[in-house]
Design a protein around this motif. Structure first.
Motif, mmCIF file in Angstrom:
data_model
loop_
_atom_site.group_PDB
_atom_site.id
_atom_site.type_symbol
_atom_site.label_atom_id
_atom_site.label_comp_id
_atom_site.label_asym_id
_atom_site.label_seq_id
_atom_site.Cartn_x
_atom_site.Cartn_y
_atom_site.Cartn_z
ATOM 1 N N LYS A 1 -10.691 0.164 5.333
ATOM 2 C CA LYS A 1 -9.565 -0.652 4.847
ATOM 3 C C LYS A 1 -10.025 -1.403 3.603
ATOM 4 C CE LYS A 1 -7.248 -2.693 8.080
ATOM 5 N NZ LYS A 1 -6.893 -3.724 9.105
ATOM 6 N N THR A 2 -10.051 -0.700 2.476
ATOM 7 C CA THR A 2 -10.489 -1.288 1.216
ATOM 8 C C THR A 2 -9.283 -1.629 0.348
ATOM 9 O OG1 THR A 2 -10.727 0.949 0.300
ATOM 10 C CG2 THR A 2 -12.692 -0.094 1.212
ATOM 11 N N ILE A 3 -9.398 -2.726 -0.385
ATOM 12 C CA ILE A 3 -8.284 -3.161 -1.247
ATOM 13 C C ILE A 3 -8.214 -2.231 -2.458
ATOM 14 C CG2 ILE A 3 -7.410 -5.027 -2.689
ATOM 15 C CD1 ILE A 3 -8.716 -6.985 -0.730
ATOM 16 N N SER A 4 -7.079 -1.571 -2.613
ATOM 17 C CA SER A 4 -6.886 -0.606 -3.707
ATOM 18 C C SER A 4 -6.306 -1.249 -4.950
ATOM 19 C CB SER A 4 -5.963 0.523 -3.242
ATOM 20 O OG SER A 4 -6.473 1.160 -2.091
ATOM 21 N N LEU B 1 -3.536 4.993 -6.625
ATOM 22 C CA LEU B 1 -4.853 5.497 -6.271
ATOM 23 C C LEU B 1 -5.184 6.709 -7.128
ATOM 24 C CD1 LEU B 1 -4.039 3.695 -3.817
ATOM 25 C CD2 LEU B 1 -5.362 5.262 -2.381
ATOM 26 N N THR B 2 -6.454 7.018 -7.248
ATOM 27 C CA THR B 2 -6.875 8.133 -8.092
ATOM 28 C C THR B 2 -6.352 9.472 -7.577
ATOM 29 O OG1 THR B 2 -8.961 8.271 -6.858
ATOM 30 C CG2 THR B 2 -8.954 6.948 -8.873
ATOM 31 N N ILE C 1 1.954 2.938 -4.379
ATOM 32 C CA ILE C 1 2.699 1.976 -3.577
ATOM 33 C C ILE C 1 3.386 1.024 -4.535
ATOM 34 C CG2 ILE C 1 2.555 0.178 -1.810
ATOM 35 C CD1 ILE C 1 -0.354 2.525 -2.191
ATOM 36 N N ALA C 2 4.724 1.006 -4.534
ATOM 37 C CA ALA C 2 5.504 0.154 -5.430
ATOM 38 C C ALA C 2 6.180 -0.936 -4.619
ATOM 39 C CB ALA C 2 6.540 0.974 -6.182
ATOM 40 N N VAL D 1 -3.313 -4.933 -1.607
ATOM 41 C CA VAL D 1 -2.824 -3.681 -1.030
ATOM 42 C C VAL D 1 -4.008 -2.803 -0.644
ATOM 43 C CG1 VAL D 1 -1.395 -1.639 -1.391
ATOM 44 C CG2 VAL D 1 -0.747 -3.812 -2.456
ATOM 45 N N SER D 2 -4.182 -2.599 0.663
ATOM 46 C CA SER D 2 -5.179 -1.646 1.159
ATOM 47 C C SER D 2 -4.450 -0.348 1.471
ATOM 48 C CB SER D 2 -5.867 -2.178 2.420
ATOM 49 O OG SER D 2 -6.539 -3.391 2.157
ATOM 50 N N ALA D 3 -4.920 0.758 0.909
ATOM 51 C CA ALA D 3 -4.185 2.016 1.071
ATOM 52 C C ALA D 3 -5.143 3.192 1.097
ATOM 53 C CB ALA D 3 -3.175 2.186 -0.057
#
Length: 597
Positions: free
Chosen positions: A127-130, A143-144, A149-150, A171-173
């Motif tokens: 669960k890392t903050i993106s 994300l790469t 996420i909007a 935002v963790s994604a």
């Protein structure tokens, strides 16, 4: 236990469920199609056992994670192993949940069958903050891999209070690739979902996402009522041509262990784009009906092959495939496409490119059993045997063997006479292996044995479970009373750190109806044998759950091994339960647990 079939150009192929352990469910017949329609049943419960291994994103064992299934719970050991026996679970949707700080929940669902246990390999998602977005203005996190996420402007609330949140949103994604070979280990559930008409379906996934919103102080956030966020999920090139123009969106219900149909996404180029009203796990899936399947895998001597990888794919379409594991009796079963031409293959692991067995078969609208599948013992089948003795050279009956074969862990119980004899599959007829024996009576472990194993018989001799103590305990008194004990393996004990690992947290639970527990934390900076760490918090069933310290309490570290080895210490001090009439309790505590970081 099998997961995920992708799609075919001419026909949407259903996923094979991540768990091929099942029992019959309530059914109706769709008079328009003749297909079996399964209705969810959350009332019928059965006693079930489940075990498995939990790993991180790098396939390393995760120690100290908390695993729950129905009424049962366990803590993963240094190998990432957990075992829960005779838990009361929902028969048609038994849910296994893994919790570990710093990771999204690992959740698996299976259909529990009397007399059959379930086995899982669960890979946790970090669960890392993106990215960070202003709640006032909204914005995108990209994300790469193409997941976007909007968030809407002024559209986020505190999840606990429903009060509008105005600060920065973390935002963790994580995007879950539907074509990845480890999809069944990483995704939640078993790719079954409840459609808008209330029926239970299997799902063909075209991509999933895990998303969580938190505030500046770590508080959980959600999308405000009446607002929508937008998800953009990439479609892998391998399945892009099969992706329909519109596809249902499904959110994951963690309590039920099933997906729930909520809205739809539209294919835009090589992405699916859809609006969502809340965040959890989301999934782009095509639903369909299914039939039930089972088989049992054994070698040519009739010995069950446990933890073997079973792959079922659409004939001529290897990407349209699902994977799963056999249990200790070699059994696997679950839901597969109806009216389909399928290929069953058996492998030693996801990394093994050559199947040791294959068979074509077809399905109709009726359940199907392939019975016993026999693997020729000359084709990658290794039988491993030996004995285990204790420090006095007597047989160990209360213990087990841990084997690490090609970097994957397995666990095998010992017989009453201290012997073991199990069958496993290996790639290319040879494999590097490590064997460790543990004696649960004396709490001693053997020195690891490194050995090359080959197809056929492998007699590895005797392992002496002696020389390495695996004792774990927490013992404490309150005001000089009777000691309260938590001991391994009867009770759950664990060690974990916070996000920056600046604190050590030790916990214990007695796993009974009383749910007696203890939990305390102390500083980590400069920790070593002989160091003195500052106690940060303390709570327990007997001494109170909200305690404070009038004066500092020091924790004396008496043992500090490497990660996976042991940390021990002790402390004495007074904790106070605040209130109109504060209560002071003198705590004397000693502990020894395995280090998880």
């Amino acid at each position: 236990m099998i997961t995920t079939l992708k799609t075919n150009v001419t026909r949407l192929i259903l996923p094979i469920l991540a768990i091929l352990i099942f029992a019959s469910c309530q059914k109706e017949i769709d008079t328009d199609t003749g297909n079996v329609i399964v209705l969810p049943d959350f009332d019928t419960k059965v006693s079930s056992s489940v075990s498995g291994f939990v790993t991180d994103e790098n396939d390393a064992p995760v120690m100290g994670s908390t695993v729950s299934a129905g009424t049962g719970s366990a803590t993963t050991d240094k190998y990432g192993y957990f075992e829960i026996n005779d838990a009361q679970v929902v028969k048609s949707a038994a849910v296994v949940t893994v919790n570990k700080p710093g990771y999204f929940k690992g959740i698996k669902t299976y259909i529990a069958e009397s007399g059959k246990s379930a086995f899982f390999r669960i890979k946790l998602i970090p669960k890392t903050i993106s990215g960070t977005v202003s709640a006032a203005t909204g914005g995108n996190v990209t994300l790469t891999n193409g997941l976007v996420i909007a968030l809407p402007a002024n559209g986020v609330v505190n999840a606990a209070t429903n009060v509008a949140y105005t600060g920065n949103v973390n935002v963790s994604a994580h995007w879950i690739n539907p074509t990845a070979s480890d999809l069944s280990q990483e995704m939640p559930g078993d790719l079954r979902g409840i459609a808008t008409d209330g029926s239970l379906k299997t799902l063909t996934t075209f991509g999933m996402a895990a998303v969580e919103l938190t505030g500046a102080s770590g508080e959980l956030l959600q999308i405000a009522t009446g607002q929508k966020a937008t998800l953009t999920m990439p479609i892998p090139a391998a399945i892009l041509s099969n992706a329909p123009a519109t596809i249902p969106l499904w959110s994951f219900d963690e309590a039920k262990g099933l997906w729930k149909e909520e809205g739809q996404a539209i294919k835009t180029g090589s992405n699916y784009v859809g609006d969502v009203s809340h965040f959890s796990f989301w999934n782009c899936d095509v639903p369909n009906n299914y039939v039930q399947f089972n088989c049992t895998v054994k070698n040519s001597d009739g010995i069950p092959i446990s933890n073997a990888v079973v792959k079922i794919s659409v004939v001529g379409s290897p990407y349209n495939a699902g994977y799963g594991y056999t249990d200790s009796s070699g059994y696997t079963g679950g839901a597969i496409p109806n009216n389909a031409q399928l290929l069953l293959e058996v492998f030693t692991s996801y990394a093994c490119g050559t199947a040791v067995y294959s068979q074509n078969f077809s399905t109709t609208n009726a359940n199907i059993s392939l019975g016993i599948i026999t693997i020729n013992s000359t084709l990658g089948v290794a039988t491993i045997s030996g004995t285990v003795t204790n420090c006095t050279n007597n047989p160990v009956s209360n213990g087990y063997i841990i084997s690490q074969i090609d970097n994957m862990y397995f666990r095998h119980e010992l017989s009453n006479t201290g012997s073991f004899n199990f069958t496993t599959l290996i790639c290319n007829n040879t494999a590097n292996a490590i064997f460790i024996a543990e004696d649960l009576t004396s709490l001693q472990q053997s020195t690891p044995l490194n050995q090359t194993i080959v197809t056929g018989a492998n007699a590895i001799g005797n392992l002496q479970a002696c020389g390495v103590s695996i004792q774990q305990f927490i013992s404490y008194t309150v005001n000089g009373g009777t000691p309260i004990e938590f001991t391994y393996p009867t009770d759950s004990l664990g060690h974990y750190g916070n996000g920056s690992t600046s604190l050590n947290t030790i916990f214990g639970s007695d796993n009974t109806a009383t749910n007696s527990f203890i939990n305390f934390s102390f500083t980590n900076t400069g920790i070593a044998v002989g160091s003195v760490q500052l106690l940060q918090n303390f709570s327990s069933t007997q001494a109170g759950t909200q305690t404070t310290f009038a004066t500092p309490i020091n924790v004396n570290i008496t043992e500090y091994g490497a990660v996976g080895e042991f940390m021990a210490g002790n402390f004495t001090g007074t904790v106070t339960i605040p209130g109109p009439t504060p209560v002071n309790n003198v705590i004397v505590c000693t502990f020894r647990v395995r280090r998880s970081f």
